[in-house]
Write a protein that holds these residues in place. Sequence first.
Motif, PDB file in Angstrom:
ATOM      1  N   GLU A 150     -74.281   6.931  64.761  1.00  0.00           N
ATOM      2  CA  GLU A 150     -74.028   8.034  65.684  1.00  0.00           C
ATOM      3  C   GLU A 150     -75.014   9.179  65.475  1.00  0.00           C
ATOM      4  O   GLU A 150     -75.468   9.792  66.443  1.00  0.00           O
ATOM      5  CB  GLU A 150     -72.582   8.507  65.565  1.00  0.00           C
ATOM      6  CG  GLU A 150     -71.622   7.498  66.155  1.00  0.00           C
ATOM      7  CD  GLU A 150     -70.153   7.893  66.057  1.00  0.00           C
ATOM      8  OE1 GLU A 150     -69.853   9.010  65.576  1.00  0.00           O
ATOM      9  OE2 GLU A 150     -69.316   7.072  66.474  1.00  0.00           O
ATOM     10  N   SER A 151     -75.395   9.447  64.229  1.00  0.00           N
ATOM     11  CA  SER A 151     -76.373  10.519  63.999  1.00  0.00           C
ATOM     12  C   SER A 151     -77.746  10.118  64.536  1.00  0.00           C
ATOM     13  O   SER A 151     -78.473  10.962  65.064  1.00  0.00           O
ATOM     14  CB  SER A 151     -76.450  10.895  62.520  1.00  0.00           C
ATOM     15  OG  SER A 151     -77.088   9.893  61.764  1.00  0.00           O
ATOM     16  N   GLN A 195     -84.378   4.078  75.302  1.00  0.00           N
ATOM     17  CA  GLN A 195     -84.255   4.975  74.155  1.00  0.00           C
ATOM     18  C   GLN A 195     -83.156   4.501  73.206  1.00  0.00           C
ATOM     19  O   GLN A 195     -83.318   4.535  71.982  1.00  0.00           O
ATOM     20  CB  GLN A 195     -83.956   6.404  74.625  1.00  0.00           C
ATOM     21  CG  GLN A 195     -85.105   7.056  75.345  1.00  0.00           C
ATOM     22  CD  GLN A 195     -84.751   8.433  75.874  1.00  0.00           C
ATOM     23  OE1 GLN A 195     -83.816   9.086  75.404  1.00  0.00           O
ATOM     24  NE2 GLN A 195     -85.490   8.878  76.874  1.00  0.00           N
ATOM     25  N   GLY A 196     -82.043   4.061  73.779  1.00  0.00           N
ATOM     26  CA  GLY A 196     -80.936   3.572  72.960  1.00  0.00           C
ATOM     27  C   GLY A 196     -81.300   2.310  72.188  1.00  0.00           C
ATOM     28  O   GLY A 196     -80.941   2.161  71.016  1.00  0.00           O
ATOM     29  N   ARG A 197     -82.013   1.418  72.825  1.00  0.00           N
ATOM     30  CA  ARG A 197     -82.441   0.196  72.134  1.00  0.00           C
ATOM     31  C   ARG A 197     -83.418   0.514  71.004  1.00  0.00           C
ATOM     32  O   ARG A 197     -83.406  -0.147  69.967  1.00  0.00           O
ATOM     33  CB  ARG A 197     -83.055  -0.788  73.123  1.00  0.00           C
ATOM     34  CG  ARG A 197     -82.000  -1.503  73.956  1.00  0.00           C
ATOM     35  CD  ARG A 197     -82.630  -2.460  74.931  1.00  0.00           C
ATOM     36  NE  ARG A 197     -81.630  -3.334  75.529  1.00  0.00           N
ATOM     37  CZ  ARG A 197     -81.826  -4.029  76.629  1.00  0.00           C
ATOM     38  NH1 ARG A 197     -82.992  -3.970  77.269  1.00  0.00           N
ATOM     39  NH2 ARG A 197     -80.876  -4.798  77.115  1.00  0.00           N
ATOM     40  N   ALA A 198     -84.257   1.511  71.182  1.00  0.00           N
ATOM     41  CA  ALA A 198     -85.164   1.928  70.104  1.00  0.00           C
ATOM     42  C   ALA A 198     -84.357   2.447  68.914  1.00  0.00           C
ATOM     43  O   ALA A 198     -84.676   2.141  67.760  1.00  0.00           O
ATOM     44  CB  ALA A 198     -86.142   2.988  70.611  1.00  0.00           C
ATOM     45  N   VAL A 199     -83.296   3.194  69.195  1.00  0.00           N
ATOM     46  CA  VAL A 199     -82.408   3.670  68.129  1.00  0.00           C
ATOM     47  C   VAL A 199     -81.748   2.479  67.435  1.00  0.00           C
ATOM     48  O   VAL A 199     -81.676   2.424  66.200  1.00  0.00           O
ATOM     49  CB  VAL A 199     -81.340   4.643  68.687  1.00  0.00           C
ATOM     50  CG1 VAL A 199     -80.223   4.882  67.679  1.00  0.00           C
ATOM     51  CG2 VAL A 199     -81.982   5.944  69.109  1.00  0.00           C
ATOM     52  N   GLN A 200     -81.276   1.520  68.217  1.00  0.00           N
ATOM     53  CA  GLN A 200     -80.629   0.349  67.631  1.00  0.00           C
ATOM     54  C   GLN A 200     -81.596  -0.434  66.743  1.00  0.00           C
ATOM     55  O   GLN A 200     -81.208  -0.912  65.671  1.00  0.00           O
ATOM     56  CB  GLN A 200     -80.051  -0.551  68.733  1.00  0.00           C
ATOM     57  CG  GLN A 200     -78.855   0.057  69.415  1.00  0.00           C
ATOM     58  CD  GLN A 200     -78.316  -0.781  70.557  1.00  0.00           C
ATOM     59  OE1 GLN A 200     -79.067  -1.489  71.233  1.00  0.00           O
ATOM     60  NE2 GLN A 200     -77.014  -0.689  70.793  1.00  0.00           N
ATOM     61  N   GLN A 201     -82.839  -0.563  67.176  1.00  0.00           N
ATOM     62  CA  GLN A 201     -83.848  -1.259  66.364  1.00  0.00           C
ATOM     63  C   GLN A 201     -84.090  -0.503  65.059  1.00  0.00           C
ATOM     64  O   GLN A 201     -84.157  -1.107  63.988  1.00  0.00           O
ATOM     65  CB  GLN A 201     -85.160  -1.428  67.144  1.00  0.00           C
ATOM     66  CG  GLN A 201     -86.253  -2.134  66.369  1.00  0.00           C
ATOM     67  CD  GLN A 201     -85.883  -3.543  65.941  1.00  0.00           C
ATOM     68  OE1 GLN A 201     -85.172  -4.250  66.641  1.00  0.00           O
ATOM     69  NE2 GLN A 201     -86.335  -3.945  64.775  1.00  0.00           N
ATOM     70  N   ASN A 202     -84.218   0.811  65.136  1.00  0.00           N
ATOM     71  CA  ASN A 202     -84.398   1.633  63.935  1.00  0.00           C
ATOM     72  C   ASN A 202     -83.204   1.478  63.000  1.00  0.00           C
ATOM     73  O   ASN A 202     -83.366   1.328  61.783  1.00  0.00           O
ATOM     74  CB  ASN A 202     -84.597   3.099  64.345  1.00  0.00           C
ATOM     75  CG  ASN A 202     -84.856   4.008  63.171  1.00  0.00           C
ATOM     76  OD1 ASN A 202     -85.467   3.626  62.178  1.00  0.00           O
ATOM     77  ND2 ASN A 202     -84.396   5.230  63.291  1.00  0.00           N
ATOM     78  N   TYR A 203     -82.022   1.486  63.558  1.00  0.00           N
ATOM     79  CA  TYR A 203     -80.784   1.323  62.783  1.00  0.00           C
ATOM     80  C   TYR A 203     -80.782  -0.022  62.051  1.00  0.00           C
ATOM     81  O   TYR A 203     -80.487  -0.091  60.855  1.00  0.00           O
ATOM     82  CB  TYR A 203     -79.600   1.444  63.744  1.00  0.00           C
ATOM     83  CG  TYR A 203     -78.241   1.202  63.152  1.00  0.00           C
ATOM     84  CD1 TYR A 203     -77.677   2.080  62.247  1.00  0.00           C
ATOM     85  CD2 TYR A 203     -77.486   0.086  63.548  1.00  0.00           C
ATOM     86  CE1 TYR A 203     -76.408   1.871  61.735  1.00  0.00           C
ATOM     87  CE2 TYR A 203     -76.223  -0.132  63.045  1.00  0.00           C
ATOM     88  CZ  TYR A 203     -75.685   0.767  62.139  1.00  0.00           C
ATOM     89  OH  TYR A 203     -74.435   0.544  61.631  1.00  0.00           O
TER      90      TYR A 203
END
Length: 156
Positions: free
Chosen positions: A16-17, A101-109
Motif C-alpha cells: 500500500e505504501s 503505473q500500478g503494474r510497475a508498482v507490482q513489479q517493484n513489489y
Amino acid sequence: MNQLLFMIHNSLELYESLCQPVCRNCNLPQTALDILLFLANNPEYDTARDICRVRGIKANLVSFHVEKLVQEEYLQREPVPGDRRQVKLLLTEKSQTVVEQGRAVQQNYREILTAHITPSDMEVFGRCMDTIRQNIEDAKHTETKAKLTEKGDKKR
C-alpha cells in the motif's frame, strides 16, 4: 504462525505504501486501484461478484468504487448476454495509464519480496504454495461434503 501473520500484515503495508504515489497521482483510493489492477491482471474475472469472491473485497466497497470508477470513466459496464443480472466491467482507455503505473508498482513489489532468494529456493517456495493451495481446496471440499451430509441427515 504469528510470524506468518506479521509478515502478511507488513507485506500489505509495504504494498500500500508503494501504491500511494500512484493513488495520489491519479486521485484514486487504494481500493479503486486494486479493482482496476485486478480487472487488468485477471481478464477472466470481469464482474463485481468476481472481484468480491476472488479478490476478497466486501461487496459494498466494490459497489461504491465501481460506481465511482464508472462515473470517472475508468470503467464501463456491459450487460452479459443471456443473464440480465450479470454485468461485465470493462477497462476504458483512460484506465490504461493507471494500470501501467500500478503494474510497475507490482513489479517493484515482487522484486523487493524476492530479493536475495535463489531460483532454487523460489522453486521450493512455489511447490510449497501449490501444496498449501491444494490442502486448502481439499479442506474446503471436505467441509462442503460434511455440510451436505449433515443437511441430508437432518431431512430424514
